[in-house]
Enzyme design. Structure first.
Site, short mmCIF file in Angstrom:
data_model
loop_
_atom_site.label_atom_id
_atom_site.label_comp_id
_atom_site.label_asym_id
_atom_site.label_seq_id
_atom_site.Cartn_x
_atom_site.Cartn_y
_atom_site.Cartn_z
N ARG A 112 56.94 20.90 -15.38
CA ARG A 112 55.82 20.35 -14.62
C ARG A 112 54.49 20.55 -15.34
O ARG A 112 53.62 19.67 -15.32
CB ARG A 112 55.79 20.97 -13.22
CG ARG A 112 54.62 20.56 -12.33
CD ARG A 112 54.27 19.10 -12.41
NE ARG A 112 55.38 18.20 -12.20
CZ ARG A 112 55.36 16.92 -12.49
NH1 ARG A 112 54.28 16.37 -13.05
NH2 ARG A 112 56.40 16.15 -12.27
N LYS A 147 31.67 14.24 -16.58
CA LYS A 147 32.41 14.26 -15.32
C LYS A 147 33.89 14.48 -15.60
O LYS A 147 34.72 13.56 -15.53
CB LYS A 147 32.18 12.94 -14.57
CG LYS A 147 30.71 12.74 -14.18
CD LYS A 147 30.48 11.38 -13.56
CE LYS A 147 29.00 11.17 -13.24
NZ LYS A 147 28.72 9.83 -12.68
N LYS A 179 17.12 13.56 -17.48
CA LYS A 179 17.42 12.61 -16.41
C LYS A 179 16.31 12.62 -15.37
O LYS A 179 15.28 13.27 -15.53
CB LYS A 179 18.78 12.95 -15.80
CG LYS A 179 19.92 12.95 -16.84
CD LYS A 179 21.27 12.95 -16.20
CE LYS A 179 21.61 11.60 -15.61
NZ LYS A 179 23.00 11.55 -15.10
N GLU A 214 16.37 9.25 -19.61
CA GLU A 214 16.76 8.26 -18.60
C GLU A 214 15.53 7.59 -18.00
O GLU A 214 14.52 8.25 -17.74
CB GLU A 214 17.56 8.95 -17.50
CG GLU A 214 17.95 8.04 -16.35
CD GLU A 214 18.67 8.79 -15.25
OE1 GLU A 214 19.87 9.06 -15.41
OE2 GLU A 214 18.03 9.13 -14.23
N ASP A 236 19.30 3.51 -16.03
CA ASP A 236 20.06 3.98 -14.88
C ASP A 236 20.11 2.96 -13.75
O ASP A 236 19.07 2.56 -13.22
CB ASP A 236 19.45 5.29 -14.36
CG ASP A 236 20.25 5.87 -13.20
OD1 ASP A 236 21.48 5.99 -13.33
OD2 ASP A 236 19.64 6.18 -12.16
#
Length: 303
Positions: A112, A147, A179, A214, A236
């Site tokens: 597994r 992410k 950002k 950004e 963005d």
């Protein structure tokens, strides 16, 4: 940026964590296999790719096997070589990958964990490849993001490359991406001076450090086009007509080739082609890692 398969020393902790989750602390125990199978029984397991896509992660099979039982041996299937299979797109419903030979109890215990790694990494590579195929023929390239699953960053970055994508920064330590939360409170009229100071501070620490900022509106972009030393501007959540204007502004300012534009936000398989056609060079797609479905891979065992 290239990202080779992570070395075993970087993955030992992650593999041991996966092992402890399944077998428990200490030496661990696969209760079912211990009570149903002879201790000295030998088996051969064949890894099969059972879904169209890109296989990725094969080098980790031997790493996992060693963590479970040194007697488990990875074998190549005649006519196949790992450097050819790894990262290969297969349109066959069933494709043999590798064999693992050794004590059946150990093989079943490791099964597994082996599949969890392979299915996830192959899923990321396959999802990336889907996006890459959608933008074929344009100048845009597909980039990953941060992410990723905790602990899987290096494996996910490798899988993205295997699928034909590109790696964005590896982590917060690896380049600057200012950002909206970093720029909050900076008025548009002050953005140019703010960016000049940021470039100077960054260069003082590391002259070659990647620097990206950004923007959410074209008036912000207009100010940043006046600043040298920025490598990329992230657009963005802009719609395609706005991004086309951004590309025109960048080109008219004579910055094409020295300042890349990156699209981010709302990128799907349905929209990525239209985004690529705006003329941006980079498209950031979080979905290639955070939402990639696992690729169907199984381990068929013969005793």
């Amino acid at each position: 940026m290239t990202f080779p398969f992570p070395p075993i020393d970087d993955l030992k902790e992650l593999i041991q964590l996966a092992r402890r989750e399944d077998l428990g602390p200490g030496d661990g125990d696969d209760v079912t296999s211990r009570l149903t199978l002879p201790e000295d029984q030998i088996a051969v397991g064949t890894l099969l790719q059972k879904q169209i896509g890109v296989v990725c992660g094969l080098p980790i099979v031997e790493m996992v096997c060693r963590a479970y039982d040194e007697r488990l041996r990875v074998e190549m299937i005649p006519g196949f070589h790992m450097e050819i299979i790894e990262g290969r797109y297969s349109d066959q419903r069933t494709t043999p990958l590798l064999r693992v030979r050794g004590p059946v109890r150990s093989l079943l215990s490791a099964e597994r964990v082996i599949l969890n790694f392979l299915q996830h990494m192959s899923g990321v590579a396959t999802q990336t490849n889907r996006f890459v195929r959608r933008v074929a023929g344009t100048q845009a390239k597909i980039y990953d993001t941060r992410k990723t699953r905790p602990g899987f960053r290096s494996l996910d970055k490798y899988a993205v490359l295997s699928g034909g994508g590109e790696n964005h920064r590896i982590g917060l330590f690896h380049g600057i991406l200012a950002k909206d939360n970093h720029v909050a409170g900076v008025a548009v009229r002050d953005l140019r001076d703010w960016a000049i100071r940021l470039v100077a501070r960054s260069r003082a620490e590391s002259p070659d450090r990647f620097l990206e900022i950004e923007v959410t509106a074209l008036d912000q972009l207009q100010e940043l086009l006046k600043v040298e030393g920025i490598h990329c501007i992230l657009l963005d959540n802009m719609d395609c007509p706005t991004m086309e204007q951004a590309v025109h502004m960048r080109d008219a300012a004579g910055r094409k080739g020295t300042l890349a534009l990156e699209a981010s936000g709302g990128v799907t398989l349905d929209t990525v082609r239209s985004i690529a056609m705006t003329g941006v060079e980079r498209i950031a797609v979080g979905a290639v890692t955070h939402s990639a479905p696992a690729l169907d891979i199984s381990l068929e065992i013969e005793t």
